[in-house]
Design a protein around this motif. Structure first.
Motif, short mmCIF file in Angstrom:
data_model
loop_
_atom_site.label_atom_id
_atom_site.label_comp_id
_atom_site.label_asym_id
_atom_site.label_seq_id
_atom_site.Cartn_x
_atom_site.Cartn_y
_atom_site.Cartn_z
N ASP A 520 13.15 -6.32 -3.55
CA ASP A 520 12.73 -5.58 -4.73
C ASP A 520 11.82 -6.46 -5.56
N TRP A 521 10.52 -6.12 -5.59
CA TRP A 521 9.51 -6.94 -6.27
C TRP A 521 8.97 -6.22 -7.50
N SER A 522 8.82 -6.98 -8.58
CA SER A 522 8.27 -6.44 -9.81
C SER A 522 6.96 -7.17 -10.12
N LEU A 523 5.87 -6.41 -10.25
CA LEU A 523 4.57 -7.04 -10.49
C LEU A 523 4.55 -7.78 -11.82
N LEU A 524 3.92 -8.96 -11.81
CA LEU A 524 3.76 -9.75 -13.02
C LEU A 524 2.39 -9.47 -13.65
N GLU A 525 2.32 -9.67 -14.95
CA GLU A 525 1.05 -9.47 -15.66
C GLU A 525 0.67 -10.77 -16.36
N GLY A 526 -0.53 -10.77 -16.92
CA GLY A 526 -0.98 -11.92 -17.69
C GLY A 526 -1.83 -12.90 -16.92
N HIS A 527 -2.11 -12.61 -15.64
CA HIS A 527 -2.89 -13.54 -14.82
C HIS A 527 -4.35 -13.13 -14.69
N GLY A 528 -4.66 -11.90 -15.06
CA GLY A 528 -6.06 -11.48 -15.07
C GLY A 528 -6.54 -10.74 -13.84
N PHE A 529 -5.69 -10.57 -12.83
CA PHE A 529 -6.09 -9.85 -11.62
C PHE A 529 -5.54 -8.43 -11.65
N ALA A 530 -6.23 -7.52 -10.97
CA ALA A 530 -5.77 -6.14 -10.84
C ALA A 530 -5.65 -5.80 -9.36
N CYS A 531 -4.74 -4.91 -9.03
CA CYS A 531 -4.56 -4.49 -7.64
C CYS A 531 -3.97 -3.09 -7.62
N GLU A 532 -3.98 -2.47 -6.43
CA GLU A 532 -3.35 -1.16 -6.22
C GLU A 532 -2.09 -1.36 -5.41
N VAL A 533 -0.99 -0.74 -5.87
CA VAL A 533 0.29 -0.94 -5.21
C VAL A 533 0.87 0.39 -4.79
N THR A 534 1.29 0.46 -3.53
CA THR A 534 2.08 1.59 -3.07
C THR A 534 3.52 1.11 -2.97
N GLU A 535 4.36 1.89 -2.35
CA GLU A 535 5.77 1.53 -2.30
C GLU A 535 5.99 0.19 -1.60
N ARG A 536 5.24 -0.07 -0.51
CA ARG A 536 5.49 -1.30 0.26
C ARG A 536 4.24 -2.10 0.54
N SER A 537 3.12 -1.80 -0.10
CA SER A 537 1.89 -2.55 0.19
C SER A 537 1.09 -2.79 -1.09
N VAL A 538 0.20 -3.77 -1.00
CA VAL A 538 -0.69 -4.12 -2.11
C VAL A 538 -2.11 -4.15 -1.58
N THR A 539 -3.01 -3.46 -2.27
CA THR A 539 -4.42 -3.50 -1.91
C THR A 539 -5.15 -4.38 -2.92
N LEU A 540 -5.74 -5.45 -2.40
CA LEU A 540 -6.41 -6.44 -3.24
C LEU A 540 -7.91 -6.27 -3.13
N PRO A 541 -8.62 -6.24 -4.26
CA PRO A 541 -10.08 -6.20 -4.19
C PRO A 541 -10.62 -7.52 -3.66
N ALA A 542 -11.93 -7.58 -3.40
CA ALA A 542 -12.55 -8.82 -2.95
C ALA A 542 -12.21 -9.96 -3.90
N TRP A 543 -11.81 -11.10 -3.36
CA TRP A 543 -11.42 -12.27 -4.14
C TRP A 543 -10.35 -11.92 -5.17
N GLY A 544 -9.44 -11.02 -4.77
CA GLY A 544 -8.38 -10.59 -5.68
C GLY A 544 -7.06 -11.27 -5.39
N ALA A 545 -6.12 -11.13 -6.31
CA ALA A 545 -4.80 -11.73 -6.16
C ALA A 545 -3.77 -10.86 -6.83
N SER A 546 -2.52 -11.07 -6.46
CA SER A 546 -1.42 -10.35 -7.08
C SER A 546 -0.20 -11.26 -7.10
N PHE A 547 0.64 -11.07 -8.11
CA PHE A 547 1.84 -11.89 -8.26
C PHE A 547 3.00 -10.97 -8.63
N ALA A 548 4.15 -11.25 -8.01
CA ALA A 548 5.32 -10.42 -8.27
C ALA A 548 6.57 -11.28 -8.29
N ARG A 549 7.53 -10.84 -9.08
CA ARG A 549 8.80 -11.56 -9.17
C ARG A 549 9.87 -10.77 -8.45
#
Length: 551
Positions: A520-549
């Motif tokens: 069970d992952w919860s996306l973190l904020e405050g890092h400056g990156f944006a992404c698209e999240v479905t139930e079990r996947s993350v779509t990252l734009p070019a040179w993108g990142a995502s962080f979750a706790r």
């Protein structure tokens, strides 16, 4: 100026573990007196920039008296300030202001060699029987007059220079004007350790040790064996340098260094909360030596090798490879990672020559660096996304570049002055008619005042991400566990106590989708990156990142 939240916790006793250290090249940071060269008062005036960035400490490259043949890495007096940079009083003021701003101060110690203008060497070369005759590495010529062995200088040619007064050769691993100290002599060790105490008594919080694995040489002066072409690596010296043709087992990396580093650490332990980081320059055994020098808690707190300073492209696989190699070589050790410094091509240029979106590329690399296991060094101007400057041969200052031009253009391209204000003379660095190195127009367009307050700028990303890092202790002190690389996506987890943070980085210029690990992952904020999240996947734009706790 946007102010990002900072933690207000008391400093950790192990402040260095996971610290972000901002490297300052004093010639190029800020000129306060209009002579075209940076100085200590200039650094003091710009400390608020570093505090606002969120760095924990600064590392200042050498500012000691020097003939400047190697721009301060040739020291002629270890316990004073070169008039070019100011006075000891100016240094004391710098320490005071840095500490007021909660910034630790580390200084660069160059004790493998000195300048040939140091009083110690002047006495040593005067004859063979003076009290300091054995303070440097002297050797007789072979019967045919040639040097005692095949050792090579990093700056080209033999590592031995002939002295007509003593009728002997002396060792210099770098310039001929940088003779190597003989640390086999206990008196030399004692003198150098007194230098350490001198600066600790003035309030420094630690040291960066230049060329730490060069301190000792083989007493028997045995020649180095050759190195097979397939084993040659250009991370310590440029590919055009025959220095890479040898396996350097006798001119450096000697086992006697371990006991000296223990003596050095004992001096640090005489003072509270002091730390040192060593530069290990070796292309074959770098990480192994880092492991030796940081093991046991009685030598260096941390070291760095050249894995992330080398030309090798940075890929997800490369990051995993380096971290796994470090963990294997130094299971007890602690690394200090850097992507750029005063000796190598700036990483945005070194790795991104074909990248279209340099801004996005710079932000992603910063975020990868700042979430590795280990401490971090940021080199001045890196926070602006500066590229390597193209310096004309007529403007070159670096003897290394002059020696190997044009195949290797030297280190001046990463040493150009810091850019503060695009509307001011010399971008706010100096009011002089001419600066010691020219400032490229493309750098002026990336000045601090241009990026300040622009949430999309590289500088604001560094500030935002450093604040994000401070909010999650796992980034500074936690363990790291790599997940399988997924195409262009680098994936790992940082863990400390109950905090588990998932880090995903798209290291490509195309959109990438990756599966989330189970749990069970919860996306973190405050890092400056944006992404698209479905139930079990993350779509990252070019040179993108995502962080979750992990919940």
């Amino acid at each position: 100026m946007t102010v990002y939240p900072q933690t207000t916790e008391a400093p950790d006793a192990d402040w260095w573990r996971g610290a972000v250290i901002y490297q300052i090249y004093p010639r190029s940071y800020q000129d306060s007196n209009g002579d075209g060269v940076g100085d200590l008062k200039g650094i003091t005036a710009r400390l608020p920039h570093i505090a606002a960035l969120g760095a924990d400490a600064i590392w200042i490259s050498p500012f000691f008296p020097s003939p400047m043949k190697d721009f301060g890495y040739d020291v002629s007096n270890y316990v004073d300030v070169d008039p070019m940079f100011g006075t000891l009083s100016d240094f004391d003021s710098l320490i005071s202001e840095a500490h007021r701003l909660k910034i630790k101060v580390m200084i660069d110690l160059v004790i493998s060699h000195s300048s040939d203008q140091h009083a110690w060497f002047i006495e040593s070369r005067s004859n063979r029987v003076n009290p300091k005759s054995d303070w440097y590495v002297w050797a007789d010529a072979k019967p045919d007059g040639t040097p005692p062995n095949n050792w090579l200088s990093i700056f080209g040619g033999s590592a031995w220079a002939w002295d007509p007064t003593r009728m002997q050769y002396y060792l210099h691993n770098f310039l001929t004007s940088q003779p190597d100290l003989n640390l086999h002599n206990p008196e030399v060790q004692d003198a150098l350790l007194e230098v350490v105490r001198f600066w600790l008594k003035r309030g420094v919080d630690g040291f960066r040790l230049d060329t730490i694995n060069f301190y000792f040489h083989d007493k028997e002066l045995r020649s180095n064996p050759s190195l097979a072409p397939e084993r040659r690596n250009a991370s310590t010296a440029p590919a055009v340098n025959p220095y890479n043709f040898q396996e350097h087992i006798y001119d450096k990396n000697r086992p006697e260094n371990i006991e000296f580093l223990k003596r050095f650490r004992a001096v640090l332990n005489e003072f509270p909360a002091i730390a040192a980081v060593g530069e290990v320059g070796d292309s074959q055994r770098g990480l192994e030596i880092v492991g030796e020098y940081t093991s046991g808690g009685d030598k260096m707190q941390m070291c760095y090798a050249f894995e992330f300073l080398a030309p090798d492209p940075l890929t997800p696989e490369r990051v995993v490879e380096v971290q796994h190699a470090f963990a294997a070589a130094a299971p007890e050790g602690w690394a200090c990672w850097a992507f750029s410094n005063h000796d190598v091509v700036r990483h945005v240029s070194r790795w991104g020559s074909d990248v279209i979106d340099r801004e996005g590329f710079a932000k992603l690399l910063a975020s990868i660096l700042l979430t590795q296991r280990g401490s971090v060094c940021i080199y001045q101007g890196e926070e602006l996304g500066l590229t390597e400057a193209d310096i004309a041969f007529a403007d070159l200052q670096d003897p290394y570049g002059i020696q190997f031009w044009p195949e290797f253009k030297g280190r001046d391209g990463c040493r150009t002055p810091m850019v503060w204000d695009d509307h001011a003379t010399h971008a706010g660095f100096s009011g002089a008619e001419k600066t010691w190195l020219p400032i490229p127009v493309e750098h002026q367009l990336r000045a601090v005042n241009v990026q300040q307050g622009d949430e999309n700028s590289v500088m604001e990303h560094y500030r935002r991400f450093l604040a994000f890092r401070k909010q999650h202790p796992a980034f500074a002190k936690g363990d790291i566990e790599f997940l399988p690389v997924d195409g262009a996506v680098l994936r790992y987890v940082r863990k400390l106590g109950n905090e588990v943070v998932l880090c995903l980085f798209n290291m490509s210029g195309d959109e990438s989708t990756t599966e989330l690990p189970s749990g069970d992952w919860s996306l973190l904020e405050g890092h400056g990156f944006a992404c698209e999240v479905t139930e079990r996947s993350v779509t990252l734009p070019a040179w993108g990142a995502s962080f979750a706790r992990h919940a």
